[in-house]
Design an enzyme around this catalytic site. Sequence first.
Site, short mmCIF file in Angstrom:
data_model
loop_
_atom_site.label_atom_id
_atom_site.label_comp_id
_atom_site.label_asym_id
_atom_site.label_seq_id
_atom_site.Cartn_x
_atom_site.Cartn_y
_atom_site.Cartn_z
N PRO A 1 -2.77 -7.94 -10.78
CA PRO A 1 -1.15 -7.69 -10.74
C PRO A 1 -0.79 -6.75 -9.55
O PRO A 1 -1.61 -5.95 -9.06
CB PRO A 1 -1.05 -6.92 -12.17
N GLY B 1 1.79 -8.62 -5.27
CA GLY B 1 3.02 -9.34 -4.20
C GLY B 1 3.02 -10.67 -4.87
O GLY B 1 3.72 -11.56 -3.89
N SER C 1 4.56 -12.80 -7.01
CA SER C 1 5.77 -13.03 -7.36
C SER C 1 6.70 -13.17 -6.05
O SER C 1 7.46 -14.16 -6.17
CB SER C 1 6.28 -12.53 -8.52
N ARG D 1 29.15 -18.67 14.03
CA ARG D 1 29.33 -19.98 15.14
C ARG D 1 29.88 -19.43 16.33
O ARG D 1 30.24 -18.21 16.52
CB ARG D 1 30.53 -20.76 14.50
N HIS D 2 29.99 -20.31 17.27
CA HIS D 2 30.60 -19.90 18.81
C HIS D 2 31.96 -19.48 18.44
O HIS D 2 32.77 -19.90 17.34
CB HIS D 2 30.32 -20.96 19.54
N ASN E 1 37.66 -27.60 19.47
CA ASN E 1 38.17 -26.93 18.08
C ASN E 1 39.72 -27.01 18.03
O ASN E 1 40.50 -27.44 16.94
CB ASN E 1 37.80 -25.71 17.95
N ARG F 1 29.62 -23.70 24.75
CA ARG F 1 30.38 -22.79 23.91
C ARG F 1 29.68 -21.70 23.09
O ARG F 1 30.19 -20.72 22.89
CB ARG F 1 30.97 -23.67 22.78
N GLU G 1 24.48 -28.49 17.95
CA GLU G 1 25.28 -28.98 16.86
C GLU G 1 24.57 -30.29 16.47
O GLU G 1 23.93 -31.20 17.08
CB GLU G 1 26.68 -29.13 17.04
N HIS H 1 26.24 -23.52 15.55
CA HIS H 1 27.40 -24.37 15.12
C HIS H 1 27.46 -24.43 13.67
O HIS H 1 26.64 -24.04 12.96
CB HIS H 1 27.22 -25.76 15.94
O1 F6P Z 1 34.06 -29.27 14.25
C1 F6P Z 1 32.80 -28.59 14.38
C2 F6P Z 1 31.38 -29.17 14.29
O2 F6P Z 1 30.51 -28.22 14.59
C3 F6P Z 1 31.27 -30.70 14.66
O3 F6P Z 1 30.83 -30.53 15.88
C4 F6P Z 1 30.24 -31.19 13.70
O4 F6P Z 1 30.10 -32.60 13.89
C5 F6P Z 1 31.00 -30.88 12.57
O5 F6P Z 1 31.60 -29.59 12.71
C6 F6P Z 1 30.03 -30.68 11.32
O6 F6P Z 1 30.64 -30.25 10.10
P1 F6P Z 1 30.58 -31.26 8.78
O7 F6P Z 1 29.34 -31.41 8.68
O8 F6P Z 1 31.23 -30.62 7.73
O9 F6P Z 1 31.51 -32.72 9.42
#
Ligand code: F6P
Length: 548
Positions: free
Chosen positions: A112, A115, A117, A326-327, A333, A397, A420, A488
């Site tokens: 016992p 660690g 668990s 995220r960036h 965007n 980005r 991404e 991303h």
């Molecule tokens: O719009 C930004 C982004 O990072 C895209 O490049 C990507 O395809 C998308 O978001 C992913 O989000 P989801 O999976 O919700 O479509």
Amino acid sequence: MQKDPLPFTSPLLSVGARPDPVPVPSATVAAATPRATNNANNSPLGNGVSTQTSPQATPPTHTEPFSVSAFRRRSLCSIDQPGVVMTRLPQELEDSQHEFGSKLVVIMVGLPARGKSYLVKKLQRYLTWLQYDTKVFNVGNRRRIASKGDNRNGTSHSHAFFDPKNRAAKEIRDELALESLEELIAWLKQGGRVGIHDATNSSRERRKLLLNRLEAEPNCRVLFIESICTDPVVLAHNLTMKLSSPDYKDMDEKQARDDFRKRLENYERAYQTLGEEDEEDGIQYCKLINVGKKVIAYNIQGYLAGQCIFYLMNFNLSPRCIWLTRHGESADNLVGKIGGDAPLSARGKRYGECLSRFIQHQRQENERARRVEVEAGMAISPLRERTVAVWTSMLTRTKETVEGFDPKEYDIKHIRFLNEIYAGICEGLSYSQIQNEYPEEFEARRVNKLFYRYPGMGGESYLDVIQRLNPLIIELERMTSDLLIVTHRVVLRILLGYLMDIDRSKMPEMDVHLHTLYCVEPKPHGTVVKKYRWDEELDWFVEEPADK
Ligand code: F6P
């Protein structure tokens, strides 16, 4: 239960929602799958999987009689990753695809307060994130439930119940352990992949009892994991955690300490560490000494067992912060285009500048807090200089977002794994364009976003992204420094999914807005998450409630 080591010979195809054809040695395919054909639609895998067939039209003249059990054994041993690897089945077994993922029973061993668990919770989170259905079966919880009912008098939490000479109590404890194992086996049969038996299992006799039962389960591999702890600081910490556990939380502290000490002595009397005698049973096992500082692994055979051990070897208990964002806003965007490699907008650049100032400030604050902790004797590891690593993807980005970080002060790395999700033929389109130009794709993704793979060369699914992030998770667990990850939307959802143990059905839909910063602190009792929003007017970060 599987014991004997087997060579890896299973012909595998990489598949998923939209598999890429993988060349398979033709003779092997022909021998294992009488229906193998060069017509993709006739493939037993369906889904457009094509196989490379033998150039000669004539079937092989010599085939061994097909053995289902040999096939099962072979497939249990080899690579298995949900969503990206699928075992190609002979015709005889086509209807039982669901049975062919590896099934693993992990049996914990250890005194016992070592660690166990904590380890199993971490392991469960990791395997679940990799999409293996994993469940922990805790024998202590079963004991506590049993002690509330009156059908098993004698079940209690007092130290006497754990005395190895107390035969009646020992019988009950074995019974409870076996009941948990039955529950675990039933769950695996319903489709679970990894069942973890969380108990001390600290005598050979107990382990034998469990193994004997598992002999009757040909589809399960067994891995024993023993946790040994000799580090006095970690032991003292574990003891404190134990005293707040359900067995002791309502007891006076002194009385609880005393009872636990006697319970431990009882366990120590019967404790047999995993060793040569267990090896004679042909088992595979791993001993983790002082949270993975020293690791002994014996006879590790299966792919999944190897993954578990590699993971457990690599983590540490150092306090640290993992920052994630995220960036900054990009030019794409602004027009709603997905994918691509656009630069930041002017607003996105301001976000990046504020981010570097804020992290620098937080770094100094954390340093101060940590010094106080060490001075108060509360720290689990000694004070050391805390460096901060900065990881971004390789896309413009994210790189631009960290331009304000000085590489003399921060260890900055641009990592392709953090890119991404690649949207294949949909790269550079907006969601409404995808809906108009590829309505079926749009619908398929809406229905099953986790598994859906974008069409076109290099198109990815969430599951593909999980697999490419796996080495980074290992690295992230291994490091002791603070870390900022700038990435991303999909990658952030998946990383938070791991760190915050988010349900797989929710993860692809998580709100992860631009200009939001998360701070995740792994703690012994769980993970503390803070969320900050960039306040543009203040040009600073403001904390917000972080809900899952
Ligand atoms: O719009 C930004 C982004 O990072 C895209 O490049 C990507 O395809 C998308 O978001 C992913 O989000 P989801 O999976 O919700 O479509």
